[in-house]
Design a protein around this motif. Structure first.
Motif, PDB file in Angstrom:
ATOM      1  N   PHE A 144       0.843  -1.274   0.049  1.00 11.91           N
ATOM      2  CA  PHE A 144       0.235  -0.114  -0.095  1.00 11.91           C
ATOM      3  C   PHE A 144       1.005   1.332  -0.050  1.00 11.91           C
ATOM      4  N   GLY A 145       1.865   1.394  -0.771  1.00  8.58           N
ATOM      5  CA  GLY A 145       2.509   2.409  -0.808  1.00  8.58           C
ATOM      6  C   GLY A 145       3.136   2.978  -2.228  1.00  8.58           C
ATOM      7  N   LEU A 146       3.357   2.041  -3.302  1.00  7.32           N
ATOM      8  CA  LEU A 146       3.690   2.321  -4.457  1.00  7.32           C
ATOM      9  C   LEU A 146       2.774   3.248  -5.056  1.00  7.32           C
ATOM     10  N   ARG A 147       1.448   3.283  -4.751  1.00 10.93           N
ATOM     11  CA  ARG A 147       0.606   4.270  -5.596  1.00 10.93           C
ATOM     12  C   ARG A 147       0.971   5.673  -5.126  1.00 10.93           C
ATOM     13  N   ASN A 148       1.708   5.929  -3.997  1.00  8.49           N
ATOM     14  CA  ASN A 148       1.974   7.143  -3.590  1.00  8.49           C
ATOM     15  C   ASN A 148       3.332   7.679  -4.100  1.00  8.49           C
ATOM     16  N   VAL A 149       4.006   7.048  -4.804  1.00  5.63           N
ATOM     17  CA  VAL A 149       5.178   7.249  -5.550  1.00  5.63           C
ATOM     18  C   VAL A 149       5.277   7.918  -6.602  1.00  5.63           C
ATOM     19  N   THR A 150       5.989   9.225  -6.740  1.00  3.04           N
ATOM     20  CA  THR A 150       5.755   9.950  -8.131  1.00  3.04           C
ATOM     21  C   THR A 150       5.979   9.327  -9.047  1.00  3.04           C
ATOM     22  N   ARG A 151       7.104   8.731  -9.327  1.00  5.61           N
ATOM     23  CA  ARG A 151       7.962   7.897 -10.525  1.00  5.61           C
ATOM     24  C   ARG A 151       7.937   6.717 -10.325  1.00  5.61           C
ATOM     25  N   LYS A 152       6.906   5.881 -10.363  1.00  3.91           N
ATOM     26  CA  LYS A 152       6.778   4.468  -9.914  1.00  3.91           C
ATOM     27  C   LYS A 152       7.701   3.614 -10.827  1.00  3.91           C
ATOM     28  N   GLU A 153       7.949   3.996 -11.899  1.00  6.13           N
ATOM     29  CA  GLU A 153       8.980   3.232 -12.736  1.00  6.13           C
ATOM     30  C   GLU A 153      10.552   3.189 -12.192  1.00  6.13           C
ATOM     31  N   ASN A 154      10.845   4.439 -11.567  1.00  4.57           N
ATOM     32  CA  ASN A 154      12.035   4.699 -10.829  1.00  4.57           C
ATOM     33  C   ASN A 154      12.326   3.644  -9.643  1.00  4.57           C
ATOM     34  N   ALA A 155      11.062   3.635  -8.975  1.00  2.18           N
ATOM     35  CA  ALA A 155      11.018   2.746  -7.879  1.00  2.18           C
ATOM     36  C   ALA A 155      11.300   1.312  -8.131  1.00  2.18           C
ATOM     37  N   LEU A 156      10.402   0.814  -9.134  1.00  2.00           N
ATOM     38  CA  LEU A 156      10.537  -0.444  -9.618  1.00  2.00           C
ATOM     39  C   LEU A 156      11.970  -0.921  -9.918  1.00  2.00           C
ATOM     40  N   ARG A 157      12.624   0.002 -10.926  1.00  2.00           N
ATOM     41  CA  ARG A 157      14.034  -0.097 -11.161  1.00  2.00           C
ATOM     42  C   ARG A 157      14.824  -0.336  -9.982  1.00  2.00           C
ATOM     43  N   GLU A 158      14.700   0.421  -8.825  1.00  2.00           N
ATOM     44  CA  GLU A 158      15.602   0.598  -7.742  1.00  2.00           C
ATOM     45  C   GLU A 158      15.115  -0.839  -6.874  1.00  2.00           C
ATOM     46  N   ILE A 159      14.117  -1.466  -6.815  1.00  2.00           N
ATOM     47  CA  ILE A 159      13.858  -2.542  -6.193  1.00  2.00           C
ATOM     48  C   ILE A 159      14.669  -3.680  -6.812  1.00  2.00           C
ATOM     49  N   HIS A 160      14.602  -3.794  -8.247  1.00  2.00           N
ATOM     50  CA  HIS A 160      15.350  -4.641  -9.123  1.00  2.00           C
ATOM     51  C   HIS A 160      16.633  -4.488  -8.818  1.00  2.00           C
ATOM     52  N   ARG A 161      17.123  -3.405  -8.627  1.00  2.00           N
ATOM     53  CA  ARG A 161      18.515  -3.148  -8.477  1.00  2.00           C
ATOM     54  C   ARG A 161      19.073  -3.667  -7.003  1.00  2.00           C
ATOM     55  N   VAL A 162      18.416  -3.575  -6.074  1.00  2.00           N
ATOM     56  CA  VAL A 162      19.016  -3.967  -4.704  1.00  2.00           C
ATOM     57  C   VAL A 162      18.560  -5.546  -4.529  1.00  2.00           C
ATOM     58  N   LEU A 163      17.863  -5.995  -5.378  1.00  2.00           N
ATOM     59  CA  LEU A 163      17.701  -7.621  -5.171  1.00  2.00           C
ATOM     60  C   LEU A 163      18.792  -8.284  -5.416  1.00  2.00           C
ATOM     61  N   LYS A 164      18.795  -9.383  -4.737  1.00  2.00           N
ATOM     62  CA  LYS A 164      20.036 -10.570  -4.938  1.00  2.00           C
ATOM     63  C   LYS A 164      19.497 -11.271  -6.114  1.00  2.00           C
ATOM     64  N   ILE A 165      20.424 -12.054  -6.818  1.00  2.00           N
ATOM     65  CA  ILE A 165      20.068 -13.018  -7.936  1.00  2.00           C
ATOM     66  C   ILE A 165      19.040 -13.950  -7.370  1.00  2.00           C
ATOM     67  N   GLY A 166      17.919 -14.066  -8.014  1.00  2.00           N
ATOM     68  CA  GLY A 166      16.787 -15.245  -7.394  1.00  2.00           C
ATOM     69  C   GLY A 166      16.008 -14.437  -6.465  1.00  2.00           C
ATOM     70  N   GLY A 167      16.201 -13.189  -6.058  1.00  2.00           N
ATOM     71  CA  GLY A 167      15.490 -12.369  -5.092  1.00  2.00           C
ATOM     72  C   GLY A 167      14.107 -12.222  -5.712  1.00  2.00           C
ATOM     73  N   ARG A 168      13.265 -11.762  -4.717  1.00  2.00           N
ATOM     74  CA  ARG A 168      11.555 -11.781  -4.935  1.00  2.00           C
ATOM     75  C   ARG A 168      11.428 -10.219  -4.693  1.00  2.00           C
ATOM     76  N   ALA A 169      10.594  -9.393  -5.587  1.00  2.00           N
ATOM     77  CA  ALA A 169       9.748  -8.216  -5.385  1.00  2.00           C
ATOM     78  C   ALA A 169       8.329  -8.528  -5.296  1.00  2.00           C
ATOM     79  N   LEU A 170       7.751  -8.034  -4.189  1.00  2.00           N
ATOM     80  CA  LEU A 170       6.329  -8.277  -3.859  1.00  2.00           C
ATOM     81  C   LEU A 170       5.878  -6.956  -3.496  1.00  2.00           C
ATOM     82  N   VAL A 171       4.758  -6.740  -4.262  1.00  2.00           N
ATOM     83  CA  VAL A 171       3.955  -5.527  -4.046  1.00  2.00           C
ATOM     84  C   VAL A 171       2.421  -5.723  -3.961  1.00  2.00           C
TER      85      VAL A 171
END
Length: 254
Positions: A144-171
């Motif tokens: 319940f936080g992504l909808r408040n982000v100004t540039r959601k695409e930037n946040a998603l790229r950052e989430i991908h960047r900080v994940l380890k290989i095999g890591g999961r992003a859950l929204v």
């Protein structure tokens, strides 16, 4: 299809209003500073307590295991962190990140009152520019936080960047209701009942009207899935809860 931002360059949405991108973080911050102290009771009243079941299911199906390092973004209430702690165990850790300091303080104090401190770190941060090295986390959650982000695409790229290989992003986020029978009832509750509850309980009708509007402006299930894939996440799947009132999007870094 629901657009994630205005078509005009340098302009985004704040509820149903178009505002300069540079203003949105401040405006959203004012909303959550206003509602921080009443946020939990308002969530119970808004969702008839069902938000607790959504969050438990979200964490219960997260795949988080003992020893994992998890980043919980927009986690200022502490709800998700409290559910994650038993899963990561004594060898794991949870970093709670939120852009709003008031929300962080409320959540931290709540969990401290429950005796929950070990394995938890609290940090004020912007989801669009995370202060962590590449490949730092086994899992990143955002409820319940992504909808408040100004540039959601930037946040998603950052989430991908900080994940380890095999890591999961859950929204976990409000999404597009799939039931034609439910839609009019949901709209009435969102735009007629919710702001009045906000005024009665929190003395703030405008903030809760914004929250209802922000849900309608958030990308629908298919759009968000495509955005996650564009950010580099793979094997993205969507699970609707409560007829699509909320949805869980899951993607992997591979």
């Amino acid at each position: 299809m629901i657009e994630s931002s205005s078509d005009k360059a340098g302009v985004t949405h704040f509820g149903y209003r178009d505002v300069p991108e540079s203003d949105k973080a401040r405006l959203v911050g004012e909303v959550f500073t206003s509602v921080a102290r009443k946020y939990d009771i308002m969530n119970d009243l808004m969702s008839f307590g069902v938000h607790r079941l959504w969050k438990r299911y979200f964490v219960g199906t997260s795949g988080v295991r003992e020893g994992d390092r998890v980043l919980d973004l927009a986690g200022g209430t502490g709800d998700i962190a409290a559910l994650l702690l038993p899963k990561v165990g004594a060898k794991g850790s949870v970093v709670v990140g939120d852009i709003n300091g008031d929300m962080l303080r409320v959540g931290r104090d709540r969990l401290l009152d429950r005796g929950l401190a070990r394995g938890l770190d609290w940090s004020q941060m912007d989801a669009e520019a995370l202060p962590f090295p590449d490949r730092s986390f086994d899992c990143v959650t955002m409820a319940f936080g992504l909808r408040n982000v100004t540039r959601k695409e930037n946040a998603l790229r950052e989430i991908h960047r900080v994940l380890k290989i095999g890591g999961r992003a859950l929204v976990l986020e409000f999404s597009a209701v799939r039931s034609d029978l439910l839609k009019p009832l949901y709209d009435f509750h969102s735009f007629q009942v919710l702001p009045r509850i906000g005024q009665l309980i929190a003395g703030d009708e405008a903030s809760y009207r914004y929250l209802a509007e922000s849900i309608r402006k958030h990308p629908d299930q298919e759009t968000l899935k495509a955005m996650m894939e564009a950010a580099g996440l793979e094997r993205v799947d969507v699970r609707n809860l409560s007829a699509g009132i909320v949805a869980i999007h899951r993607g992997y870094r591979v």
